[in-house]
Design a protein around this motif. Structure first.
Motif, mmCIF file in Angstrom:
data_model
loop_
_atom_site.group_PDB
_atom_site.id
_atom_site.type_symbol
_atom_site.label_atom_id
_atom_site.label_comp_id
_atom_site.label_asym_id
_atom_site.label_seq_id
_atom_site.Cartn_x
_atom_site.Cartn_y
_atom_site.Cartn_z
ATOM 1 N N ILE A 12 0.838 -1.190 0.000
ATOM 2 C CA ILE A 12 0.000 0.000 0.000
ATOM 3 C C ILE A 12 0.880 1.250 0.000
ATOM 4 C CG2 ILE A 12 -1.753 1.325 1.235
ATOM 5 C CD1 ILE A 12 -2.829 -1.254 2.365
ATOM 6 N N TYR A 13 0.715 2.063 -1.015
ATOM 7 C CA TYR A 13 1.352 3.367 -1.085
ATOM 8 C C TYR A 13 0.375 4.412 -0.536
ATOM 9 C CZ TYR A 13 4.984 1.424 -4.125
ATOM 10 O OH TYR A 13 6.019 0.685 -4.624
ATOM 11 N N TYR A 14 0.918 5.543 -0.127
ATOM 12 C CA TYR A 14 0.098 6.615 0.418
ATOM 13 C C TYR A 14 0.376 7.901 -0.347
ATOM 14 C CZ TYR A 14 -0.668 3.364 4.257
ATOM 15 O OH TYR A 14 -1.012 2.259 4.991
ATOM 16 N N GLY A 15 -0.605 8.787 -0.348
ATOM 17 C CA GLY A 15 -0.437 10.051 -1.054
ATOM 18 C C GLY A 15 -1.471 11.061 -0.616
ATOM 19 N N GLY A 16 -1.332 12.261 -1.145
ATOM 20 C CA GLY A 16 -2.287 13.298 -0.811
ATOM 21 C C GLY A 16 -2.023 14.552 -1.612
ATOM 22 N N HIS A 17 -3.049 15.374 -1.686
ATOM 23 C CA HIS A 17 -2.973 16.639 -2.410
ATOM 24 C C HIS A 17 -3.308 17.781 -1.459
ATOM 25 C CE1 HIS A 17 -5.158 19.740 -5.050
ATOM 26 N NE2 HIS A 17 -3.856 19.908 -5.274
ATOM 27 N N SER A 18 -2.554 18.868 -1.550
ATOM 28 C CA SER A 18 -2.842 20.074 -0.770
ATOM 29 C C SER A 18 -2.840 19.757 0.728
ATOM 30 C CB SER A 18 -4.169 20.673 -1.243
ATOM 31 O OG SER A 18 -4.355 21.975 -0.744
ATOM 32 N N LEU A 19 -3.937 20.032 1.434
ATOM 33 C CA LEU A 19 -3.988 19.755 2.862
ATOM 34 C C LEU A 19 -3.841 18.267 3.146
ATOM 35 C CD1 LEU A 19 -4.420 20.773 5.752
ATOM 36 C CD2 LEU A 19 -6.878 20.536 5.391
ATOM 37 N N GLY A 20 -4.387 17.427 2.278
ATOM 38 C CA GLY A 20 -4.243 15.989 2.451
ATOM 39 C C GLY A 20 -2.788 15.556 2.365
ATOM 40 N N GLY A 21 -2.035 16.195 1.465
ATOM 41 C CA GLY A 21 -0.614 15.895 1.365
ATOM 42 C C GLY A 21 0.179 16.418 2.543
ATOM 43 N N ALA A 22 -0.288 17.493 3.154
ATOM 44 C CA ALA A 22 0.388 18.025 4.335
ATOM 45 C C ALA A 22 0.149 17.158 5.565
ATOM 46 C CB ALA A 22 -0.080 19.457 4.601
ATOM 47 N N MET A 23 -1.028 16.492 5.639
ATOM 48 C CA MET A 23 -1.378 15.680 6.791
ATOM 49 C C MET A 23 -0.916 14.229 6.666
ATOM 50 S SD MET A 23 -2.943 17.681 8.954
ATOM 51 C CE MET A 23 -1.751 18.927 8.448
ATOM 52 N N MET A 24 -0.802 13.713 5.449
ATOM 53 C CA MET A 24 -0.490 12.305 5.268
ATOM 54 C C MET A 24 0.881 11.895 5.814
ATOM 55 S SD MET A 24 -1.641 9.401 4.364
ATOM 56 C CE MET A 24 -3.050 9.554 3.252
ATOM 57 N N PRO A 25 1.946 12.711 5.703
ATOM 58 C CA PRO A 25 3.231 12.274 6.256
ATOM 59 C C PRO A 25 3.190 11.932 7.743
ATOM 60 C CG PRO A 25 3.568 14.112 4.782
ATOM 61 C CD PRO A 25 2.090 13.967 4.943
ATOM 62 N N ALA A 26 2.442 12.689 8.528
ATOM 63 C CA ALA A 26 2.346 12.403 9.968
ATOM 64 C C ALA A 26 1.704 11.041 10.199
ATOM 65 C CB ALA A 26 1.559 13.501 10.678
ATOM 66 N N TYR A 27 0.667 10.729 9.415
ATOM 67 C CA TYR A 27 0.026 9.410 9.553
ATOM 68 C C TYR A 27 0.993 8.302 9.151
ATOM 69 C CZ TYR A 27 -2.876 5.369 8.637
ATOM 70 O OH TYR A 27 -3.387 4.090 8.635
ATOM 71 N N VAL A 28 1.681 8.483 8.040
ATOM 72 C CA VAL A 28 2.588 7.445 7.554
ATOM 73 C C VAL A 28 3.720 7.206 8.548
ATOM 74 C CG1 VAL A 28 4.261 6.904 5.739
ATOM 75 C CG2 VAL A 28 2.022 7.819 5.132
ATOM 76 N N LYS A 29 4.278 8.259 9.086
ATOM 77 C CA LYS A 29 5.376 8.098 10.037
ATOM 78 C C LYS A 29 4.931 7.360 11.291
ATOM 79 C CE LYS A 29 8.928 10.669 12.543
ATOM 80 N NZ LYS A 29 9.495 11.995 12.867
ATOM 81 N N LYS A 30 3.697 7.584 11.716
ATOM 82 C CA LYS A 30 3.210 6.979 12.958
ATOM 83 C C LYS A 30 2.660 5.574 12.762
ATOM 84 C CE LYS A 30 0.216 7.964 16.931
ATOM 85 N NZ LYS A 30 -0.734 8.944 17.543
ATOM 86 N N TYR A 31 1.943 5.352 11.646
ATOM 87 C CA TYR A 31 1.226 4.088 11.492
ATOM 88 C C TYR A 31 1.738 3.209 10.344
ATOM 89 C CZ TYR A 31 -2.239 6.387 14.478
ATOM 90 O OH TYR A 31 -2.872 7.040 15.513
ATOM 91 N N ALA A 32 2.475 3.770 9.399
ATOM 92 C CA ALA A 32 2.875 2.990 8.218
ATOM 93 C C ALA A 32 4.309 3.305 7.811
ATOM 94 C CB ALA A 32 1.912 3.274 7.060
#
Length: 308
Positions: free
Chosen positions: A101-121
């Motif tokens: 599973i890859y992760y990604g995001g655009h705009s605010l979603g891209g700003a928030m996704m790194p924190a989730y990935v670092k903590k959970y994935a």
């Protein structure tokens, strides 16, 4: 636990979320991967269907795509639960167990996704940020040469637009300096390179060849070692170029010079999207503009305002 929390959780579970789940065209082909993508603020999940479909057509392996809706279309709240919901939906739609599973995001979603990935994935194979970048939260220090050092557990591709009015070129240039240039000239400077530099300095002056520039040295390094945090810019692309349909009002206002179809409006644009005359006046210091004073009906020589 607060008394209202169970009720709030139950309401969120029963909410008719507008999640988008796109199975690959050939789900039984095997060897597939998945992408969970976080939406930008006030941008509907359905507006990312065209780019998600394009990604499915461009990848050789079958690609499962999930675009979960966050609370109030803003992934600053409830992103973790949205990703969990997306994983459940992918499994129900037939995604094989163990699919990367890859992760990604655009705009605010891209700003928030790194924190989730670092903590959970943190073991994810990769992440894609569109119209966003890794923030100062992932800066670990400064190298001996004074360059910032960044650490992120997942290889990340950062993509920006040349005409983006929100995540502007200055931000992307800073991301490139932190994630790419500093990574090479700071932490990744090897002992062999240090020895080579010392040997170069000890050569006689007349025997020294032309030393490569910083850019040339980086390009040579890139041919043998690929950076884990690359940054790229797409020419002619605005902030809404990663999505379809009309932009939210605040995006249309800040993404100056472009309408919902991302075509340039008429007239030249200057500083921060202002008309060229206004931009010129904004740049000029006070008292630098000139006027023509009149004496007795005759035109006098031009003089700065500050001297009159």
């Amino acid at each position: 636990m607060r008394a209202w929390w169970p009720a709030l959780t139950a309401a969120a579970t029963a909410w008719p979320w507008e999640d988008v789940i796109l199975p690959p065209k050939r789900p039984d082909a095997g060897g597939g991967v998945a992408l969970i993508f976080a939406q930008g603020a006030s941008i509907k999940t359905s507006q990312y269907v065209p780019i998600a479909t394009a990604l499915q057509g461009a990848t050789a392996a079958p690609l499962w795509v999930a675009i979960p809706q966050c609370v109030d279309d803003a992934c600053s709240l409830g992103l973790a639960r949205a990703v969990e919901r997306a994983m459940e939906a992918l499994n129900v739609s037939g995604m094989p167990e163990g699919t990367p599973i890859y992760y990604g995001g655009h705009s605010l979603g891209g700003a928030m996704m790194p924190a989730y990935v670092k903590k959970y994935a943190a073991d994810a194979p990769g992440m894609i940020l569109m119209g966003s970048f890794l923030t100062e939260a992932y800066r670990t220090g400064v190298s001996a040469a004074g360059a910032p050092l960044y650490e992120f557990p997942v290889p990340t591709l950062t993509i920006g637009g040349e005409l983006d009015g929100l995540c502007r070129l200055s931000r992307m240039a800073e991301a490139y300096e932190n994630q790419v240039t500093a990574a090479y000239y700071g932490k990744r400077a090897s002992t062999a390179e240090a020895n080579e530099s010392q040997a170069y300095e000890s050569r006689p002056t007349r025997a020294r060849p032309t030393r490569p520039t910083r850019t040339e040295a980086y390009k040579r390094k890139q041919t043998s070692t690929e950076t884990r945090l690359p940054v790229t810019i797409i020419k002619g692309l605005a902030h809404m170029g990663f999505a379809s349909g009309p932009p939210p009002p605040f995006v249309a206002r800040l993404d100056a010079g472009f309408d919902g179809a991302r075509r340039p409006r008429g007239g030249r644009r200057g500083l921060r999207g202002l008309p060229e005359g206004d931009a010129r006046r904004r740049r000029e210091p006070r008292g630098s503009r000139e006027r023509i004073p009149q004496r007795g009906g005759a035109l006098d020589q031009r003089a700065p305002l500050g001297r009159l």
